[in-house]
Design a protein around this motif. Structure first.
Motif, short mmCIF file in Angstrom:
data_model
loop_
_atom_site.label_atom_id
_atom_site.label_comp_id
_atom_site.label_asym_id
_atom_site.label_seq_id
_atom_site.Cartn_x
_atom_site.Cartn_y
_atom_site.Cartn_z
N ALA A 81 0.83 -1.21 0.00
CA ALA A 81 0.00 0.00 0.00
C ALA A 81 0.86 1.25 0.00
N VAL A 82 1.93 1.26 0.79
CA VAL A 82 2.81 2.42 0.84
C VAL A 82 3.52 2.62 -0.49
N LEU A 83 4.03 1.55 -1.07
CA LEU A 83 4.69 1.66 -2.37
C LEU A 83 3.70 2.09 -3.45
N ALA A 84 2.47 1.58 -3.35
CA ALA A 84 1.44 1.96 -4.33
C ALA A 84 1.05 3.42 -4.19
N LEU A 85 1.19 3.98 -2.99
CA LEU A 85 0.91 5.41 -2.80
C LEU A 85 1.87 6.25 -3.64
N GLY A 86 3.16 5.93 -3.57
CA GLY A 86 4.13 6.64 -4.41
C GLY A 86 3.88 6.40 -5.88
N GLN A 87 3.52 5.17 -6.23
CA GLN A 87 3.20 4.85 -7.62
C GLN A 87 1.99 5.65 -8.10
N THR A 88 1.02 5.89 -7.22
CA THR A 88 -0.17 6.66 -7.58
C THR A 88 0.20 8.07 -8.02
N LEU A 89 1.11 8.70 -7.29
CA LEU A 89 1.52 10.06 -7.64
C LEU A 89 2.11 10.10 -9.04
N ILE B 212 1.62 7.86 -11.53
CA ILE B 212 0.60 7.51 -12.53
C ILE B 212 -0.38 8.66 -12.73
N LEU B 213 -0.65 9.44 -11.70
CA LEU B 213 -1.53 10.61 -11.86
C LEU B 213 -0.96 11.60 -12.86
N THR B 214 0.37 11.60 -13.04
CA THR B 214 0.99 12.49 -14.03
C THR B 214 1.16 11.80 -15.38
N ALA B 215 0.45 10.67 -15.57
CA ALA B 215 0.50 9.89 -16.81
C ALA B 215 1.85 9.21 -17.01
N GLY C 143 -7.63 0.43 -7.70
CA GLY C 143 -8.18 1.54 -6.92
C GLY C 143 -8.85 2.61 -7.76
N GLY C 144 -8.85 2.45 -9.07
CA GLY C 144 -9.58 3.38 -9.93
C GLY C 144 -8.77 4.52 -10.50
N THR C 145 -7.46 4.56 -10.24
CA THR C 145 -6.62 5.61 -10.83
C THR C 145 -6.37 5.28 -12.30
N SER C 146 -6.58 6.26 -13.16
CA SER C 146 -6.43 6.03 -14.59
C SER C 146 -4.96 5.97 -14.99
N LEU C 147 -4.61 4.97 -15.79
CA LEU C 147 -3.24 4.86 -16.29
C LEU C 147 -2.90 5.96 -17.29
N PHE C 148 -3.92 6.70 -17.73
CA PHE C 148 -3.70 7.81 -18.66
C PHE C 148 -3.50 9.14 -17.94
#
Length: 349
Positions: A79-87, A89-92, A288-293
């Motif tokens: 979950a912690v690593l995925a949090l950084g990955q989310t940031l 991926i949010l920038t595409a 979690g619903g974050t778009s890969l785009f």
């Protein structure tokens, strides 16, 4: 009169948002599409709830406090690593060096304490700085050298894992040889019959902080804008290069915190773990619903996505399903989640 006629024609020619009657004419599936587009976390929450119900019916031990506490402990690092990955991926973008940074940071912390005799606090701080520097290196190559994030992090994945093997000499450092601070994150404490680790508490605090940072600060709005349309964001006055660089720096720091939690979870620092962390972190983000785009998603959705992975793995184990089929189920979930994201992005305004 002529002007009025021209104005009415021009107005009629402009695209109009869906009106009340058009909304009423929508099918239930279209209405669901609009709801999921407006509230992307609802889909992952529904999947998590259905999974919990299904596995509790399959095996009565699933809903016990001891088992739920185990699920929470198992998903904390991912979950912690995925949090950084989310940031990222949010920038595409995408970060394939997640596991390498986390494992290398944990090895640096452990070896500084055992080989150089540094205190736990000093080793931790240096490890966090090194993880942040690795993230900054990724950010420099993406923003200054203008290389694609996929290529950059694919390259640094190999670099950091190779350095990890050199520094560790391919040897595992036992938790008993380290200062207590480095293994403290694995310490459990009770909340009724439910046991949770201090690492899980740190994980929840990180998610709470970045939920606020992304939703209620200028930096967070700039991250979303950059991921949604980087050229439009630049024209709007956002310094997109700085935003992208900051995202990789912050992600590196989060991975290093994940390394600290990893040491506590394993009660050791091993150079031979982390191969699956890249895939698992991306899986949690996608579920979690974050778009890969880029440009759409919530960090709370990532937490739910990590819990979905943990619940499925634990529930399938309790159901006696072979490990191969557990991986099959998770992979199928990812394909469904990406397909759902594509469908949601096609929603009409």
């Amino acid at each position: 009169m002529a002007d009025d006629a021209k104005g009415s024609v021009a107005t009629a020619a402009e695209p109009q948002p869906l009106g009340f009657e058009e909304r009423r004419a929508e099918t239930p599936l279209q209405r669901l599409q609009h709801v999921l587009h407006a509230h992307p976390i609802l889909g992952p929450l529904a999947v998590l709830l259905l999974a919990i119900i299904a596995f509790s019916l399959v095996n009565g031990r699933f809903l016990t406090a001891a088992n739920l506490g185990l699920v929470m402990q198992q998903v904390t690092v991912i979950a912690v690593l995925a949090l950084g990955q989310t940031l990222v991926i949010l920038t595409a973008g995408i970060d394939l060096s997640v596991g390498a940074i986390a494992v290398f940071s944990s090895i640096i912390m452990a070896n500084l304490a055992t080989d150089l005799g540094m205190s736990g606090a000093a080793s931790l701080v240096v490890g966090l700085v090194c993880g942040t520097a690795m993230g900054a290196f990724n950010g420099f190559l993406v923003t200054r050298v203008a290389l694609p994030p996929f290529i950059v992090t694919l390259g640094t994945l190999s670099i950091f894992f190779s350095l990890n093997a050199v520094v560790s000499r391919s040897e595992t450092v036992r938790g008993t040889d380290m200062p207590p601070l480095l293994t403290w994150t694995g310490t459990t404490f009770p909340i009724g019959d439910f046991r949770i680790t201090y690492g899980s508490v740190i994980m929840l605090l990180l998610f709470a902080f970045f939920y606020y940072a992304l939703g209620y600060t200028a930096w967070g709005r700039h991250v979303y804008a950059t991921g949604d349309d980087i050229e439009a964001a630049r024209l709007a006055g956002i310094r997109t290069g700085r935003v992208l660089f900051s995202v990789y720096v912050v992600a590196g720091l989060i991975y290093a915190i994940g390394a600290w939690i990893l040491i506590g979870r394993l009660a050791s620092a091993s150079p031979n773990v982390g191969i699956e962390y890249n895939l698992n972190s991306i899986t949690a983000v996608v579920l979690g619903g974050t778009s890969l785009f880029g440009g759409r998603g919530l960090v709370l959705g990532t937490l739910v996505g990590a819990l979905i992975v943990g619940v499925f793995q634990n529930g399938l184990q309790l159901a006696g399903v072979d490990v191969v089929w557990q991986g099959f189920a998770i992979g199928l979930l990812v394909l469904v989640a990406v397909s759902l994201d594509q469908w949601i992005r096609k929603v009409r305004a």
